[in-house]
Design a protein around this motif. Structure first.
Motif, PDB file in Angstrom:
ATOM      1  N   VAL A  95      -9.830  16.585   6.044  1.00  0.00           N
ATOM      2  CA  VAL A  95      -9.066  15.859   4.996  1.00  0.00           C
ATOM      3  C   VAL A  95      -8.997  16.804   3.676  1.00  0.00           C
ATOM      4  O   VAL A  95      -8.211  16.462   2.881  1.00  0.00           O
ATOM      5  CB  VAL A  95      -9.649  14.440   4.545  1.00  0.00           C
TER       6      VAL A  95
ATOM      7  N   ALA B 196      -5.941  18.093   2.381  1.00  0.00           N
ATOM      8  CA  ALA B 196      -4.913  17.014   1.730  1.00  0.00           C
ATOM      9  C   ALA B 196      -5.129  16.520   0.451  1.00  0.00           C
ATOM     10  O   ALA B 196      -4.331  15.742  -0.110  1.00  0.00           O
ATOM     11  CB  ALA B 196      -4.767  15.890   2.980  1.00  0.00           C
ATOM     12  N   PHE B 197      -6.357  16.932  -0.098  1.00  0.00           N
ATOM     13  CA  PHE B 197      -6.729  16.759  -1.675  1.00  0.00           C
ATOM     14  C   PHE B 197      -6.525  17.559  -2.486  1.00  0.00           C
ATOM     15  O   PHE B 197      -6.704  17.566  -3.648  1.00  0.00           O
ATOM     16  CB  PHE B 197      -8.224  16.231  -1.548  1.00  0.00           C
TER      17      PHE B 197
ATOM     18  N   VAL C 228      -3.356   8.036  -0.466  1.00  0.00           N
ATOM     19  CA  VAL C 228      -4.257   8.005   0.928  1.00  0.00           C
ATOM     20  C   VAL C 228      -3.521   7.980   2.082  1.00  0.00           C
ATOM     21  O   VAL C 228      -3.508   8.653   3.253  1.00  0.00           O
ATOM     22  CB  VAL C 228      -5.679   7.369   0.600  1.00  0.00           C
TER      23      VAL C 228
ATOM     24  N   THR D  37      -0.559  14.508   4.947  1.00  0.00           N
ATOM     25  CA  THR D  37      -1.070  13.451   3.926  1.00  0.00           C
ATOM     26  C   THR D  37      -2.664  13.313   4.316  1.00  0.00           C
ATOM     27  O   THR D  37      -2.938  13.857   5.779  1.00  0.00           O
ATOM     28  CB  THR D  37      -0.339  12.117   4.046  1.00  0.00           C
ATOM     29  N   ILE D  38      -3.518  12.662   3.637  1.00  0.00           N
ATOM     30  CA  ILE D  38      -4.638  12.403   3.993  1.00  0.00           C
ATOM     31  C   ILE D  38      -4.919  11.445   5.419  1.00  0.00           C
ATOM     32  O   ILE D  38      -5.487  11.879   6.363  1.00  0.00           O
ATOM     33  CB  ILE D  38      -5.545  11.739   3.049  1.00  0.00           C
TER      34      ILE D  38
ATOM     35  N   LYS E 103      -3.816  13.812   8.279  1.00  0.00           N
ATOM     36  CA  LYS E 103      -4.996  14.683   8.651  1.00  0.00           C
ATOM     37  C   LYS E 103      -6.008  13.714   9.384  1.00  0.00           C
ATOM     38  O   LYS E 103      -6.582  14.416  10.498  1.00  0.00           O
ATOM     39  CB  LYS E 103      -5.682  15.295   7.515  1.00  0.00           C
TER      40      LYS E 103
ATOM     41  N   PHE F  29     -12.323   5.435   2.660  1.00  0.00           N
ATOM     42  CA  PHE F  29     -11.685   5.915   1.569  1.00  0.00           C
ATOM     43  C   PHE F  29     -11.245   4.630   0.658  1.00  0.00           C
ATOM     44  O   PHE F  29     -10.964   4.743  -0.655  1.00  0.00           O
ATOM     45  CB  PHE F  29     -10.414   6.506   2.198  1.00  0.00           C
TER      46      PHE F  29
ATOM     47  N   GLY G 154     -12.706  13.044  -3.142  1.00  0.00           N
ATOM     48  CA  GLY G 154     -11.414  12.502  -3.820  1.00  0.00           C
ATOM     49  C   GLY G 154     -11.182  12.876  -5.384  1.00  0.00           C
ATOM     50  O   GLY G 154     -10.272  12.375  -5.885  1.00  0.00           O
TER      51      GLY G 154
END
Ligand code: HEM
Length: 485
Positions: A127, A130-131, A181, A274-275, A278, A298, A433
């Motif tokens: 992930v 994606a961040f 997310v 996107t999170i 992924k 998350f 995050g």
């Protein structure tokens, strides 16, 4: 004669034992004088971070041991540089205590609770991309939650009604997690409407009993696990955990059907970046329920952390109207379209997170190798290192540490200030995050401060339970007049 011989052999043995065990014994950090009973009583209340802060103020090195029911030494580290050394040590890992949290995901380990190893590494790597900030910024530009918040604040401003900022910010953050997310999922909190309306409330209702049971009660009393069948609250927590996993599975199912129904390849590519995209496409998960556990993670890690940070900042700004006015002027004059570039906003956020780090009790780590401290003491391998961020941020050498002063972050920032600041932890298990959290903080604070004046009706009380909550406070908002030129 024979007796004297035996005696001297015995004395010799004692001497050898002394030299081997006692003379070479490591000097451990000082042991706090508080009894185990006092320590346990204080550490299980909502004032735990303040108790640890009061101890940290007594020890100039800000590293000390506490008496807790653990067979290994429990070392508290409130000194920034030592905390960084521990958090970044290659041979440091999360202790097994974290696995108590797995109850919240019906027994499935999440990547938050897993020790370093393939399970954690593939999930984090999966992930991380994606961040990245550019992807996050694109997402935030399209947020419908901004409009929903504006509408809610307009209503509150028109009616003059007072409100609990923590409650409002939590609701907002649930919607925002859905939009970011989960790539556009509608949790139906502030925004309302959507097919999945009500899911946000279901999440909030399930998360509390599960957190209380698994993150608090079972950690304090391991025997509770054995007796769970006979304790109604523990059974209710078990049902809540199943509900959290059900929500995660529904969310993933909804994402997959949206992806399936995507009108074009580029729309599908966008969803894949996107999170949740992924996470869903990561082939390294051994079981679908491990994926669900990470979705729950998350949602838990991303809602109250950012929500309470926003709320603490709003209360500070309401208590310091001159700072709020300066910030509004700064944002309106040159940065309104790009709040991420305002240095003053960044300073306000840093200062708020310094004073009110929501992860107030911070991180726990176990060292695999001894760590020598500058005063000659040693944190031994195997010790549990507790790094509570509230005492790290609020003790000397940080000057005037209890006062809200964003200016301290503007020019010639003291190196010791930066060294003693780690709201997102540090090292490889830091907050994955944080880019999203910071982007959200900037975006929503800019929206609120440029559009509205805040009035402090009742200051909040600090209430710690895994996160530091501004409890029971009240604000009022009114429209901020346009800037006169
Ligand atoms: C102001 C907001 C936030 C703060 C202060 C914060 C703080 C932290 C801290 C201190 C840790 C390390 C915990 C430990 O060592 O035990 C952590 C880990 C984590 N955070 Fe955050 N967090 C925030 C927002 C978020 C958001 C928005 C997300 C995701 C949507 C998130 C997801 C995670 C995850 C998954 C981990 C575990 C990382 C790992 O073990 O590799 N956090 N956070």
């Amino acid at each position: 004669m024979a007796f004297l011989g035996e005696l001297s052999v015995a004395l010799l043995c004692l001497l050898i034992v002394y030299f081997l065990c006692v003379r070479d014994r490591k000097r451990l950090p000082p042991l706090a004088t508080e009894s185990m009973f006092t320590t346990i009583a204080a550490m299980t209340t909502s004032d735990a971070p303040w108790f640890v802060l009061s101890l940290a103020q007594k020890y100039p090195g800000r590293v000390f041991r506490m008496r807790v029911p653990q067979w290994r030494p429990w070392v508290v580290i409130a000194d920034g540089p030592t905390a960084r050394a521990v958090l970044r040590a290659r041979a440091a890992d999360k202790p097994s205590l974290y696995s108590n949290f797995d109850g919240m995901t019906a027994g499935w380990a999440s990547f938050f609770t897993s020790p370093d190893g393939p399970r954690w590494a593939h999930a984090r790597k999966g992930v991380s991309h994606a961040f990245t900030s550019s992807l996050i910024r694109d997402k935030l530009d399209a947020l419908q939650s901004c409009a929903a918040l504006g509408l809610r604040l307009d209503v509150l401003s028109a009616s003059g009604e007072e409100f609990d900022a923590a409650q409002l910010m939590i609701e907002l953050m649930i919607d925002v997690l859905g939009e970011t997310v989960l790539a556009g999922f509608d949790f139906g909190m502030l925004r309302g409407g959507g097919d999945s309306s009500g899911m946000g409330l279901r999440f909030l209702e399930a998360v509390e009993p599960a957190l209380i049971e698994y993150a608090l009660k079972r950690t304090n009393n391991p025997l509770r696990k054995l007796m769970a069948f006979a304790i109604p609250e523990a059974r209710a927590a078990g049902r809540a955990a199943v509900e959290l996993m059900r929500i995660a599975n529904e969310v993933m199912e909804e994402f997959r059907s949206r992806r399936e129904a995507a009108a074009s390849a580029s729309e599908r590519e966008e969803l894949d970046a996107t999170i949740i995209g992924k996470l869903v496409s990561n082939p390294n998960y051994a079981h679908e329920q491990e994926r669900a556990a990470d979705v729950v993670t998350f949602l838990i890690a991303g809602h109250d952390t950012t929500g309470f940070t926003l709320a603490w900042t709003l209360y500070e700004l309401a208590a310091h109207p001159e700072i709020a006015d300066r910030l509004a002027a700064d944002l309106r004059s040159n940065n309104e379209v790009a709040p991420e570039r305002s240095e003053y906003l960044a300073a306000v956020i840093n200062e708020s997170m310094r004073l009110w780090p929501v992860a107030a009790m911070g991180s726990l780590r176990v060292l695999a190798e001894d760590l020598a401290l500058s005063d000659g003491a040693v944190i031994p391998a195997g010790a549990i290192c507790s790094i509570p961020f509230l005492p790290v941020h609020r003790t000397a050498p940080v000057q005037d540490a209890g006062t809200f002063k964003p200016e301290r972050w503007l020019k010639n920032v003291e190196p010791s200030l930066k060294e003693n600041f780690m709201p997102f932890s540090t090292g490889r298990r830091n907050c994955v995050g944080q880019t999203l959290a910071l982007a959200e903080l900037k975006r929503f604070l800019a929206l609120i401060v440029t559009g509205y004046k805040l009035e402090l009706v009742r200051p909040p009380k600090s209430d710690y339970f895994l996160t530091l909550k501004p409890a029971d406070g009240r604000l009022r908002v009114s429209r901020r007049p346009p800037m006169s030129h």
